[in-house]
Scaffold this active site. Structure first.
Site, mmCIF file in Angstrom:
data_model
loop_
_atom_site.group_PDB
_atom_site.id
_atom_site.type_symbol
_atom_site.label_atom_id
_atom_site.label_comp_id
_atom_site.label_asym_id
_atom_site.label_seq_id
_atom_site.Cartn_x
_atom_site.Cartn_y
_atom_site.Cartn_z
ATOM 1 N N ARG A 223 56.597 -29.593 5.118
ATOM 2 C CA ARG A 223 56.108 -29.258 6.457
ATOM 3 C C ARG A 223 55.957 -27.759 6.590
ATOM 4 N NH1 ARG A 223 57.928 -27.040 10.809
ATOM 5 N NH2 ARG A 223 60.071 -26.942 10.057
ATOM 6 N N VAL A 224 54.883 -27.357 7.256
ATOM 7 C CA VAL A 224 54.714 -25.975 7.694
ATOM 8 C C VAL A 224 54.504 -26.017 9.200
ATOM 9 C CG1 VAL A 224 53.867 -24.987 5.525
ATOM 10 C CG2 VAL A 224 52.249 -26.056 7.107
ATOM 11 N N SER A 225 54.733 -24.892 9.859
ATOM 12 C CA SER A 225 54.723 -24.870 11.319
ATOM 13 C C SER A 225 53.335 -24.804 11.942
ATOM 14 C CB SER A 225 55.548 -23.690 11.829
ATOM 15 O OG SER A 225 56.870 -23.817 11.392
ATOM 16 N N THR A 226 52.360 -24.257 11.224
ATOM 17 C CA THR A 226 51.017 -24.114 11.790
ATOM 18 C C THR A 226 49.965 -24.586 10.789
ATOM 19 O OG1 THR A 226 50.637 -21.875 10.953
ATOM 20 C CG2 THR A 226 51.750 -22.074 13.103
ATOM 21 N N GLN B 31 49.098 -22.245 7.784
ATOM 22 C CA GLN B 31 49.996 -22.099 6.643
ATOM 23 C C GLN B 31 49.681 -23.133 5.564
ATOM 24 O OE1 GLN B 31 53.555 -22.409 9.094
ATOM 25 N NE2 GLN B 31 54.104 -20.331 8.505
#
Length: 182
Positions: A8-11, A14
């Site tokens: 997972r990445v936040s945005t 990314q």
């Protein structure tokens, strides 16, 4: 017994490449890697939900870091507990922690609380910095329209809205915002 991966990445800007590469190196097949590009504050993530639905007894979920799985303590505890009850273990590559065994589950829950506290501290520091910047004269938000003063003067003089909008070049929303301030 399958190895399942979660990245997972936040945005959306990314990239997941480094996490996916680490998961593959740990032995997770590409078709068993689930991903999300959104905040970890909530467990309402499509990739995470598909992963949890797919996980079965004796499977192992692998993540690179704890904060990739979740940032909220309550959600992390719920995820870990649900997996534990299903007989699914969770392993984190960066710190070699695992929920296998009673002590592993306890350590994960403690570290999830620490991760949430760190997130709160980051938000506090950000807000403190914002307040300090405001006190030192930094202005936030949009820059005022170049004709704001002209439009305010026209509004004060009682010039009709249509004329103010045309001559000052302001939008209807800007006109009403300025009128409210005058």
């Amino acid at each position: 017994m399958a190895l399942l991966g979660y990245a997972r990445v936040s945005t959306i800007q990314q990239k997941l490449d480094i996490q996916i590469s680490a998961l593959k190196k740990a032995g997770v097949r590409e078709d068993r890697i689930f991903t999300d590009k959104m905040t970890g504050k909530t467990d309402d993530r499509n990739g995470l939900q598909r992963l949890l639905a797919r996980a079965e007894r004796d499977d192992t979920i692998i993540c690179t870091k704890m904060d990739r799985l979740g940032r909220n303590t309550a959600d992390m505890i719920k995820i870990v507990d649900n997996c534990y009850k299903k007989g699914v273990s969770i392993r984190f590559l960066d710190n070699s922690l695992s929920t296998e065994g009673t002590m592993g589950k306890m350590i994960i829950q403690i570290l999830a609380a620490v991760a949430e506290a760190e997130r709160e501290r980051i938000l506090e520091r950000t807000n403190e910095g914002r307040l300090a910047a405001k006190e030192s004269g930094v202005k936030f938000g949009r820059k005022p329209h170049k004709s704001t003063d002209q439009a305010k003067a026209m509004i004060s003089e009682g010039v009709p809205m249509k004329d103010v909008m045309e001559r000052a070049g302001v939008s209807r929303a800007t006109y009403f915002r300025l009128k409210k301030a005058v």
